[in-house]
Write an enzyme that holds these catalytic residues in place. Structure first.
Site, PDB file in Angstrom:
ATOM      1  N   SER A 264      36.130  42.948  31.857  1.00 48.37           N
ATOM      2  CA  SER A 264      36.505  41.701  32.023  1.00 48.37           C
ATOM      3  C   SER A 264      38.198  42.017  31.589  1.00 48.37           C
ATOM      4  CB  SER A 264      36.218  40.739  30.804  1.00 48.37           C
ATOM      5  OG  SER A 264      36.269  41.244  29.740  1.00 48.37           O
ATOM      6  N   LYS A 265      39.071  41.146  31.674  1.00 48.74           N
ATOM      7  CA  LYS A 265      40.599  41.318  31.497  1.00 48.74           C
ATOM      8  C   LYS A 265      40.735  41.244  29.837  1.00 48.74           C
ATOM      9  CE  LYS A 265      42.109  36.627  31.834  1.00 48.74           C
ATOM     10  NZ  LYS A 265      43.218  35.672  32.544  1.00 48.74           N
ATOM     11  N   ARG A 266      39.533  40.772  29.435  1.00 49.90           N
ATOM     12  CA  ARG A 266      39.902  40.763  27.798  1.00 49.90           C
ATOM     13  C   ARG A 266      39.640  41.944  27.334  1.00 49.90           C
ATOM     14  NH1 ARG A 266      42.904  37.297  26.519  1.00 49.90           N
ATOM     15  NH2 ARG A 266      42.657  35.575  27.920  1.00 49.90           N
TER      16      ARG A 266
END
Ligand code: GLU
Length: 512
Positions: A264-266
């Site tokens: 994920s971008k997180r």
């Protein structure tokens, strides 16, 4: 086989994630391999999720990655427009056609009524009841209302949507190039919305109409779309287009390095690794990109190609041209692919090593100039030739090579100076400086021969001399061949650095 036409169909809801870029890549490779057409279609019918700048980002990312489009919003072919919002007028007709032949219906339920239905019907086993063959009879739609009620609602201008009418008890089967035969029971499907109240089609409706009219032969997309595929199959069937339905190919997920969960971008932000091709700034966050992280696009592409595909051989380095030759949809894996940034760095280093000195000099120049230096091309190329095996990403070039551009101001290993520098050798070392300085041919080889001869003649040991030359010249005990390094720096600079270094070493020793 009819002509291969594939599309990459992102929604401009944010930057293109690396998984999206991999989808684009596989479409591109397949199209090129088959002599087909690679199309970009912007799926922007969900206006509530539209993000300013995302479309531009997608185009720029594809360009930087070298995935050249044959048809797109910037390069219209015969199947345009290539942005769904510009095709809005095309879709309603097909949604209405489905209503008239009994495969779709109008629904007038308000958001509150929908929420109430879900609240009333939810159970432990089914926490999220669907709008489907079980529930639609109790809702406000053209199947449940009487003719008069229906007419009155339409005459009053009550807003409505159009839903697909999925019949229960059917096994919907299709074949997927990665997964083989896939079967879904129609009982599991909900009556998907096809048209919204503003007459904008939903993803499902627009996607099928466009794939049909753009004569798409293969739908290559992420696995998250697999559950939507039975709905799409029904749409093709009900619109009478099933015989030209594209072949499906659902790509495996890209997972975090430990295999636990989707990349994920997180995750990227937390670990400081790029999960986007280019940097993306939004109001709250800055996400780093492969480009800004010092990756070469060819290396990133090589890395991405292996996230879900393999050639079945030991070969790992594939230029984009090699990838086109080797790529086969049949060799795409079913299981998720782990994203390993270390592997990406390894690929990048391989590509840096293969890049010519002249090309590499162009690539690293911005980093050197950002530090306030303007070396000549010739000098920068020599540094690149010497250093190219010593950095994995372009952004590391400066830190590893700074001593070629600025004076040495500190030494990374004072311990060795305190322990092994012998001030009593200072006179001899002074002679070394003049020996080197007098060399007519200042090549690495020649310097090496003379230094070695000098060490022998003066009855010194290598350990008493070489680390100190290196430290004086570069400030570090690591790095490229010290003789080559000296040759690149040139005799005047070397003489200056040796003199200054020997003085510093005496001082460090004195203060020890
Ligand atoms: N617009 C969809 C997306 O954002 C496309 C899915 C598909 O390729 O059908 O991924």
């Amino acid at each position: 086989m009819s002509k291969v036409r594939v599309r990459f169909a992102p929604s401009p809801t944010g930057p293109l994630h690396i998984g999206g870029l991999r989808t684009a890549l596989y479409n591109y490779l397949f199209a090129k391999k088959m002599g087909g057409t690679f199309i970009l279609r912007i799926e922007d019918t969900d206006r509530s999720r539209y993000v300013e700048g995302a479309e531009k980002y997608i185009l720029e990312a594809l360009k930087w990655s070298g995935l050249e489009l044959d048809e797109s919003i910037e390069k219209e072919g015969d199947f345009g427009p290539y942005r769904q919002s510009d095709r809005k007028a095309m879709y309603e007709k097909y949604a209405e056609e489905l209503v008239s032949n009994g495969h779709a219906y109008y629904a007038f339920d308000t958001p509150e009524e929908l929420a109430k239905m879900r609240e009333d019907l939810k159970t432990k086993e089914d926490p999220n009841p669907k709008y489907n063959y079980v529930t639609r009879g109790n809702m406000k739609n053209s199947l449940s209302l009487s003719e008069d009620e229906l007419k009155a609602m339409i005459d009053n201008g009550t807003p409505y949507i159009i839903r697909l009418k999925v019949e229960p008890g059917e096994q919907i089967q299709f074949s997927d190039i990665v997964r083989g035969e896939v079967t879904f029971s129609s009982n599991e499907l909900d009556d998907k919305v096809l048209m919204k109240t503003d007459k904008m089609p939903t993803y499902h409706m627009a996607n099928i109409v466009d794939d049909h009219f753009m004569e798409i032969s293969h739908v290559i997309r992420g696995e998250e779309w697999l559950p939507s595929t039975p709905t799409h199959v029904l749409l093709y069937r009900y619109l009478g287009w099933e015989d030209t339905m594209p072949q499906f190919c659902h790509l495996p997920l890209i997972l975090k390095p430990d295999g636990k969960g989707k990349l994920s971008k997180r995750y990227g932000a937390k670990m400081g690794v790029p999960v986007f091709p280019l940097e993306w700034k939004d109001k709250e966050d800055l996400f780093i990109g492969f480009r800004e992280g010092g990756f070469l696009p060819e290396a990133m592409i090589n890395f991405l190609a292996f996230l879900g595909w393999n050639p079945g051989t030991e070969q790992e380095i594939f230029t984009p041209g090699d990838l086109i030759q080797a790529f086969e949809l049949e060799r795409i894996n079913k299981s998720g692919a782990r994203f390993d940034i270390e592997k990406a760095r390894w690929f990048n280093q391989q590509y840096i090593m293969q890049t010519s000195d002249a090309e590499l000099a162009k690539l690293v120049r911005p980093y050197v100039e950002a530090e306030g230096h303007q070396p000549t091309d010739d000098y920068l190329q020599k540094v690149c030739g010497l250093m190219k095996e010593r950095f994995e990403v372009l952004t590391d070039f400066w830190e590893n090579s700074r001593y070629f551009f600025e004076e040495v101001s500190s030494y990374d290993n004072e311990k060795i100076i305190r322990k092994r520098w012998k001030p009593e050798n200072r006179k001899k070392m002074q002679d070394l400086k003049s020996t080197i300085n007098r060399l007519s041919n200042f090549t690495g080889e020649n310097i090496e021969a003379h230094v070695k001869k000098f060490i022998e003649e003066k009855e010194l040991s290598f350990g008493e001399v070489l680390p100190f030359i290196r430290l004086a010249v570069s400030g570090t005990t690591k790095g490229a061949s010290v003789f080559e390094m000296m040759s690149v720096l040139g005799e005047d600079e070397v003489a200056k650095r040796l003199a200054r270094g020997f003085e510093d070493f005496d001082k460090i020793k004195e203060n020890a």
